[in-house]
Design a protein around this motif. Structure first.
Motif, PDB file in Angstrom:
ATOM      1  N   PRO A 115     -39.901   9.217  40.155  1.00 47.99           N
ATOM      2  CA  PRO A 115     -39.331   9.591  38.658  1.00 47.99           C
ATOM      3  C   PRO A 115     -38.144   9.264  38.579  1.00 47.99           C
ATOM      4  CG  PRO A 115     -39.418  11.502  40.054  1.00 47.99           C
ATOM      5  CD  PRO A 115     -40.095  10.578  40.946  1.00 47.99           C
ATOM      6  N   LEU A 116     -37.810   9.072  37.292  1.00 53.54           N
ATOM      7  CA  LEU A 116     -36.179   8.486  37.088  1.00 53.54           C
ATOM      8  C   LEU A 116     -35.564   9.639  36.216  1.00 53.54           C
ATOM      9  CD1 LEU A 116     -36.885   4.842  35.992  1.00 53.54           C
ATOM     10  CD2 LEU A 116     -36.220   5.509  38.194  1.00 53.54           C
ATOM     11  N   PRO A 117     -34.380   9.511  36.095  1.00 50.83           N
ATOM     12  CA  PRO A 117     -33.719  10.564  35.504  1.00 50.83           C
ATOM     13  C   PRO A 117     -33.898  10.767  34.125  1.00 50.83           C
ATOM     14  CG  PRO A 117     -32.101   9.151  36.619  1.00 50.83           C
ATOM     15  CD  PRO A 117     -33.365   8.341  36.695  1.00 50.83           C
ATOM     16  N   GLU A 118     -33.460  11.767  33.501  1.00 51.19           N
ATOM     17  CA  GLU A 118     -33.533  12.104  31.970  1.00 51.19           C
ATOM     18  C   GLU A 118     -32.513  11.484  31.308  1.00 51.19           C
ATOM     19  OE1 GLU A 118     -33.566  16.312  31.319  1.00 51.19           O
ATOM     20  OE2 GLU A 118     -35.501  16.577  32.244  1.00 51.19           O
ATOM     21  N   ALA A 165     -28.792  14.013  36.824  1.00 52.69           N
ATOM     22  CA  ALA A 165     -28.447  13.655  38.263  1.00 52.69           C
ATOM     23  C   ALA A 165     -29.519  14.082  39.180  1.00 52.69           C
ATOM     24  CB  ALA A 165     -26.939  14.103  38.483  1.00 52.69           C
ATOM     25  N   ASP A 166     -30.731  14.350  38.801  1.00 46.81           N
ATOM     26  CA  ASP A 166     -31.633  14.871  39.558  1.00 46.81           C
ATOM     27  C   ASP A 166     -32.976  14.061  39.958  1.00 46.81           C
ATOM     28  OD1 ASP A 166     -32.681  14.725  37.002  1.00 46.81           O
ATOM     29  OD2 ASP A 166     -33.825  16.550  36.750  1.00 46.81           O
ATOM     30  N   ALA A 167     -32.681  12.722  39.868  1.00 41.36           N
ATOM     31  CA  ALA A 167     -33.869  11.710  40.613  1.00 41.36           C
ATOM     32  C   ALA A 167     -33.374  10.951  41.519  1.00 41.36           C
ATOM     33  CB  ALA A 167     -34.338  11.029  39.106  1.00 41.36           C
ATOM     34  N   ILE A 168     -33.423   9.735  41.335  1.00 42.63           N
ATOM     35  CA  ILE A 168     -32.962   8.797  42.418  1.00 42.63           C
ATOM     36  C   ILE A 168     -31.429   8.596  42.867  1.00 42.63           C
ATOM     37  CG2 ILE A 168     -35.052   7.188  41.660  1.00 42.63           C
ATOM     38  CD1 ILE A 168     -32.897   5.666  40.198  1.00 42.63           C
ATOM     39  N   PRO A 169     -30.974   8.137  43.875  1.00 46.21           N
ATOM     40  CA  PRO A 169     -29.783   8.325  44.194  1.00 46.21           C
ATOM     41  C   PRO A 169     -28.953   7.223  43.183  1.00 46.21           C
ATOM     42  CG  PRO A 169     -31.061   7.113  46.047  1.00 46.21           C
ATOM     43  CD  PRO A 169     -31.675   7.937  45.005  1.00 46.21           C
ATOM     44  N   ALA A 170     -27.968   7.383  42.578  1.00 42.92           N
ATOM     45  CA  ALA A 170     -27.451   6.436  41.454  1.00 42.92           C
ATOM     46  C   ALA A 170     -26.057   6.717  41.160  1.00 42.92           C
ATOM     47  CB  ALA A 170     -28.592   6.539  40.122  1.00 42.92           C
ATOM     48  N   GLY A 196     -28.975   2.551  40.674  1.00 40.66           N
ATOM     49  CA  GLY A 196     -29.508   3.419  41.644  1.00 40.66           C
ATOM     50  C   GLY A 196     -30.609   2.502  42.362  1.00 40.66           C
ATOM     51  N   HIS A 197     -31.351   3.539  43.216  1.00 39.23           N
ATOM     52  CA  HIS A 197     -32.461   2.613  43.977  1.00 39.23           C
ATOM     53  C   HIS A 197     -33.806   3.924  44.202  1.00 39.23           C
ATOM     54  CE1 HIS A 197     -28.632   0.599  45.484  1.00 39.23           C
ATOM     55  NE2 HIS A 197     -29.517  -0.319  45.880  1.00 39.23           N
ATOM     56  N   ALA A 198     -34.609   3.391  44.077  1.00 38.70           N
ATOM     57  CA  ALA A 198     -35.861   4.024  44.117  1.00 38.70           C
ATOM     58  C   ALA A 198     -35.939   4.347  45.799  1.00 38.70           C
ATOM     59  CB  ALA A 198     -37.151   3.286  43.405  1.00 38.70           C
ATOM     60  N   TYR A 199     -35.122   5.254  46.164  1.00 41.41           N
ATOM     61  CA  TYR A 199     -35.343   5.584  47.704  1.00 41.41           C
ATOM     62  C   TYR A 199     -36.135   6.693  47.873  1.00 41.41           C
ATOM     63  CZ  TYR A 199     -32.240   1.705  48.803  1.00 41.41           C
ATOM     64  OH  TYR A 199     -31.681   0.436  48.893  1.00 41.41           O
ATOM     65  N   GLU A 200     -36.643   7.408  48.753  1.00 42.35           N
ATOM     66  CA  GLU A 200     -37.147   8.656  49.091  1.00 42.35           C
ATOM     67  C   GLU A 200     -37.668   8.516  50.584  1.00 42.35           C
ATOM     68  OE1 GLU A 200     -40.617   9.487  49.451  1.00 42.35           O
ATOM     69  OE2 GLU A 200     -40.966   7.273  49.372  1.00 42.35           O
ATOM     70  N   SER A 201     -37.755   9.403  51.181  1.00 43.66           N
ATOM     71  CA  SER A 201     -37.923   9.577  52.479  1.00 43.66           C
ATOM     72  C   SER A 201     -39.289  10.178  53.104  1.00 43.66           C
ATOM     73  CB  SER A 201     -36.750  10.100  53.641  1.00 43.66           C
ATOM     74  OG  SER A 201     -36.576  11.338  53.022  1.00 43.66           O
ATOM     75  N   LEU A 202     -39.991  10.674  51.977  1.00 46.44           N
ATOM     76  CA  LEU A 202     -41.411  11.357  52.377  1.00 46.44           C
ATOM     77  C   LEU A 202     -42.536  10.158  52.680  1.00 46.44           C
ATOM     78  CD1 LEU A 202     -42.804  13.910  52.751  1.00 46.44           C
ATOM     79  CD2 LEU A 202     -43.260  13.918  50.321  1.00 46.44           C
ATOM     80  N   HIS A 203     -42.670   9.198  51.667  1.00 47.12           N
ATOM     81  CA  HIS A 203     -43.488   8.097  51.771  1.00 47.12           C
ATOM     82  C   HIS A 203     -42.890   6.714  52.268  1.00 47.12           C
ATOM     83  CE1 HIS A 203     -45.897  11.260  49.901  1.00 47.12           C
ATOM     84  NE2 HIS A 203     -45.052  11.239  49.121  1.00 47.12           N
ATOM     85  N   SER A 204     -41.746   6.888  52.689  1.00 48.02           N
ATOM     86  CA  SER A 204     -41.124   5.486  53.090  1.00 48.02           C
ATOM     87  C   SER A 204     -40.021   6.217  53.924  1.00 48.02           C
ATOM     88  CB  SER A 204     -40.528   4.769  51.995  1.00 48.02           C
ATOM     89  OG  SER A 204     -39.565   5.162  51.124  1.00 48.02           O
ATOM     90  N   ARG A 240     -37.616  12.609  29.767  1.00 44.71           N
ATOM     91  CA  ARG A 240     -37.544  12.305  31.433  1.00 44.71           C
ATOM     92  C   ARG A 240     -38.209  10.866  31.472  1.00 44.71           C
ATOM     93  NH1 ARG A 240     -35.637  13.256  35.965  1.00 44.71           N
ATOM     94  NH2 ARG A 240     -35.791  15.430  35.761  1.00 44.71           N
ATOM     95  N   LEU A 241     -37.450   9.886  32.087  1.00 47.69           N
ATOM     96  CA  LEU A 241     -37.806   8.360  32.080  1.00 47.69           C
ATOM     97  C   LEU A 241     -38.856   7.994  33.213  1.00 47.69           C
ATOM     98  CD1 LEU A 241     -34.401   7.063  31.094  1.00 47.69           C
ATOM     99  CD2 LEU A 241     -36.193   7.321  29.597  1.00 47.69           C
ATOM    100  N   SER A 242     -39.382   7.196  33.236  1.00 51.55           N
ATOM    101  CA  SER A 242     -40.203   6.595  34.257  1.00 51.55           C
ATOM    102  C   SER A 242     -40.451   4.982  34.084  1.00 51.55           C
ATOM    103  CB  SER A 242     -41.547   7.259  34.569  1.00 51.55           C
ATOM    104  OG  SER A 242     -42.272   7.044  33.261  1.00 51.55           O
ATOM    105  N   ALA A 243     -40.814   4.350  35.048  1.00 52.50           N
ATOM    106  CA  ALA A 243     -40.870   2.894  35.049  1.00 52.50           C
ATOM    107  C   ALA A 243     -42.027   2.438  35.993  1.00 52.50           C
ATOM    108  CB  ALA A 243     -39.560   2.151  35.187  1.00 52.50           C
ATOM    109  N   ALA A 244     -42.788   1.616  35.611  1.00 54.86           N
ATOM    110  CA  ALA A 244     -43.807   1.011  36.487  1.00 54.86           C
ATOM    111  C   ALA A 244     -43.453   0.351  37.555  1.00 54.86           C
ATOM    112  CB  ALA A 244     -44.803   0.109  35.422  1.00 54.86           C
ATOM    113  N   THR A 245     -42.314  -0.137  37.767  1.00 55.82           N
ATOM    114  CA  THR A 245     -41.708  -0.937  38.996  1.00 55.82           C
ATOM    115  C   THR A 245     -40.734  -0.043  39.649  1.00 55.82           C
ATOM    116  OG1 THR A 245     -40.325  -2.271  37.518  1.00 55.82           O
ATOM    117  CG2 THR A 245     -42.425  -3.033  38.200  1.00 55.82           C
TER     118      THR A 245
END
Length: 754
Positions: free
Chosen positions: A94-97, A164-169, A182-190, A35-40
């Motif tokens: 979170p990013l995809p696996e 295919a379970d993380a960001i839209p990509a 993809g894009h780090a989009y989500e609608s709960l906090h933005s 499971r990947l992640s990135a600081a930015t």
């Protein structure tokens, strides 16, 4: 750390990281999943209307109401006009696996997976259908990539892809490289439409034949498959495609990549060694999750405790390096999706959590890992000058409770937690701490003092004089994140002159004064600070014998609350100590005792780390070690990652939080060495549970490295080595004081008989 079964849950996976890209390694027996992640990888965007447009207008009225004792009225008016108004605050997402499947049939035997803290490589091995598999996963700071290699004793088919379970990509194939855009989009906090553009490139190297699919790569007839992962984002205007491609260019061979990674990691990890005694050999041979379960049931396992101590250092190295673009967030470099997908955000909490993320940095000899936090503070200073002017009509800079990847400094969007006006001081104390450990006057002059001076200029303008007492009072502000019962019976959070603010403002003014003296500048400014310090309210002991949290002796509205923010006077500050202020030290201990006696006491991971530190400073090691056990047993999971306990702070499931690991390590170090900048105390709070042992490589303020050996609960010997720049000290062993003044690189040995 080792296990005899694959990880099924995130809290069983093992973490790797290079300070920018993280991975949680599951080591399945059908596929390697990371499971990947990135600081930015952040949702949200900078805001230009975060501060309430009516705050400055109503600030004087709110202060008048508080001065006249109309607390509920002040609370109501503040609730209308003071909270922040972010439109897209955002969160790290979170990013995809990365998924590498192995096509082999048959029974599985000999399964084992491990994480070696000394070389930061996750390894797994097993036999399936007569074919032996060996895998290695690591994230190298040297090359800036994450690497996963799978080796088999016979040719096997592999499929490489992304979940295919993380960001839209969308995923495409470019030669022998998978590219996820993809894009780090989500609608709960933005608002769901803003966030970093993210690219993940996975380059496949193999001795087999590669077949390109629409969104996967299939490798046939391979005995070795290596996937090298690079992540790019457009945070701060970088080109994500160019960033990812550049990382994959001109990489050395796998063995060279691995060796460079091991040497780079060992240069930091190897600085500290710890021996707290030997565990039972039968216990030592058990998998780590089973050892933790036995420890939780009351078993003794000093080697597990030592492992946990070093794990906090490992995670600090993996999550935060000198070249990291951002510091450790609430979940460090990793992301379980629960904070970003729940009522919290995976952001920078400036009212204890981000500070705790770096408790292990200086004292456990990882000062370089502190650097990304200083970059965040620089951003807070720039953004906070606008907030200071717009909200308070004041010079200098200010921040509040939370921040994000774009240096948000307005208040949070609710009272009780969001109006922590001295958060900027608290986080900036990390700059001073770095100076205290290294004595680098250039760092002080160029990096630390300008930040601290600007903060002090804000507070000189911000403080309100009480006409009846002459005290200079902060506020309106929260004592994070607690509420009190006003004389009217109303529950309120904002006040003037709360103790947390008083501790931090006193620290700021003292540090600025000391810094200006060391640098030989700003004599007039120093006089202003001295005059203001003299008018700060004193500490007070309340009707229960407790250190008062507020200027008046209010009762807590939530006596079981996890936050004891005013005890920062004890740690990390030293304004209260058992030796210099025994009555206040006892009053601080009463706070801890009263909180723990209440039903429903919110005792979670960062609280346990706090209590270890508090009891270390109170020189009560046997009480501290109880909380070491509770941190490992009750607030850490099978993979030893700490978590915030379900049912606290509005969440209904355990959520990973970095602060328990790093905070626990930093707090445990205080049991062995405490320092003030003029005095180094050896074994100030050694628990009886560790009667014999040693620790090497700890750092002390003043510019020293300390190696300790003890037996039967008493010091045997200590070696203190001066850095290139150091200051004379007194070394305390019990009631004995020994003068120390060493040249660069010189070592003094203190023995038990001296």
């Amino acid at each position: 750390m080792w296990y005899d079964a694959p990880a099924e849950r995130w809290f069983e996976a093992l973490p790797v990281g290079n300070g920018n890209v993280g991975g949680m390694v599951f080591s399945g027996n059908h596929a390697e999943r990371v499971r990947l992640s990135a600081a930015t990888a952040w949702s949200g965007a900078p805001g230009d209307s975060d501060v309430s447009s009516t705050a400055l207008k109503y600030l004087p009225q709110i202060r008048r109401l508080l001065l006249s004792g109309e607390y509920a009225e002040a609370q109501a008016l503040a609730d209308q006009h003071l909270p922040g108004r972010p439109s897209s605050f955002g969160t790290n997402v979170p990013l995809p696996e990365l998924v590498v499947e192995h096509r082999a049939d048959g029974e599985i035997s000999g399964y084992e997976r491990s994480l070696e803290l000394d070389d930061a490589i996750v390894r797994s091995r097993f036999v399936k259908g007569g074919v032996s598999f060996e895998r290695e996963v690591f994230a190298t700071n040297v090359a800036g990539v994450l690497v996963a290699q799978i080796r088999s004793s016979a040719p096997v088919q592999h499929t490489v892809g992304f979940s295919a379970d993380a960001i839209p990509a969308e995923v495409t194939v470019e030669g022998e490289t998978l590219v996820l855009r993809g894009h780090a989009y989500e609608s709960l906090h933005s608002n769901g439409m803003v966030g970093s553009t993210v690219e993940i490139h996975a380059k496949v190297l193999t001795d087999g034949d590669v077949e390109a699919g629409e969104d996967k790569l299939t490798v046939n007839g391979a005995t070795t498959v290596t996937a090298i992962v690079a992540v790019g984002t457009d945070w701060r205007g970088t080109d994500p495609t160019a960033q990812a491609r550049a990382l994959l260019e001109d990489l050395p061979a796998y063995d060279v990549l691995k060796q460079e990674h091991r040497e780079d990691h060992a240069a930091l990890m190897g600085r500290v060694g710890v021996d707290l005694g030997s565990s039972d050999p039968a216990v030592r041979e058990l998998p780590t999750d089973e050892r933790r379960e036995l420890f939780a049931k009351g078993g003794e396992d000093p080697e597990l405790v030592a492992l946990y101590f070093q794990y906090g250092r490992y995670l600090t190295i993996a999550g935060s390096r000198a070249n990291s673009p951002l510091p450790l967030a609430l979940q460090g470099l990793w992301n379980d999706g629960r904070a970003s997908g729940g009522p919290w955000t995976n952001d920078f909490h400036l009212d204890i959590n981000t500070q705790q993320n770096y408790w292990a940095a200086e004292i456990t000899n990882l000062g370089e890992c502190h650097q990304p936090l200083f970059g965040l503070i620089d951003g807070l200073r720039a953004s906070g000058s606008k907030t200071a002017a717009e909200m308070y009509g004041a010079p200098g800079w200010v921040s509040h409770t939370v921040s994000n990847a774009w240096s948000y400094t307005a208040p949070g969007w609710g009272l009780g937690w969001g109006l922590h006006v001295t958060s900027g001081i608290w986080i900036s104390l990390q700059l001073w701490e770095h100076f205290e450990y290294h004595r680098d006057l250039t760092f002080l002059a160029d990096r630390a003092y300008p930040v601290l001076k600007d903060a002090a200029q804000f507070f000189l303008a911000y403080l309100t004089e009480n006409p009846d007492t002459g005290y200079l009072l902060s506020g309106p502000s929260d004592s994070p994140e607690n509420w009190y019962v006003a004389p009217s019976g109303d529950k309120c959070s904002i006040s003037l002159g709360n103790t947390t603010d008083r501790v931090l403002i006193e620290a700021l003014f003292r540090i600025c004064s000391e810094s200006s003296e060391l640098l030989g500048i700003d004599e007039d400014f120093r006089a202003q600070l001295a005059a203001a310090r003299a008018k700060l309210p004193p500490f007070q002991i309340g009707k229960h014998g407790q250190l008062q949290e507020w200027l008046h002796d209010f009762d807590e509205a939530e006596p079981n609350h996890r936050h004891t923010s005013h005890l920062i006077a004890l740690y990390p500050e030293r304004q209260i100590t058992p030796r210099t202020t025994p009555e206040l030290a006892r009053a601080a201990e009463v706070i801890i005792e009263r909180r723990q006696r209440v039903d429903g006491w919110e005792q979670t991971e960062w609280v346990e780390a706090n209590l270890i530190a508090f009891y270390a400073r109170l020189q009560k090691g046997d009480l501290a070690v109880q909380h070491v056990r509770q941190l490992i047993a009750d607030a850490s999971e099978d993979n030893l990652l700490s978590y915030s306990v379900a049912g606290i702070a509005g969440v209904d499931e355990n959520i990973y939080a970095f602060d328990g690991n790093s905070g626990g390590t930093g707090a445990m170090a205080e049991l062995f060495v405490q320092s003030t900048g003029t005095e180094i105390e050896l074994l100030p709070a050694l628990p009886a549970a560790w009667p014999t042992g040693s620790i090497t490589g700890l750092r002390a303020r003043g510019g020293y490295t300390v190696d300790l050996t003890w037996a039967d609960g008493q010091l045997v010997s200590a070696d203190l080595t001066a850095a290139a720049t150091s200051a004379p000290q007194q070394v305390r062993v019990g009631d004995q004081l020994i003068d120390l003044d060493l040249g660069p690189g010189e070592t003094a040995r203190i023995s038990a008989h001296r």
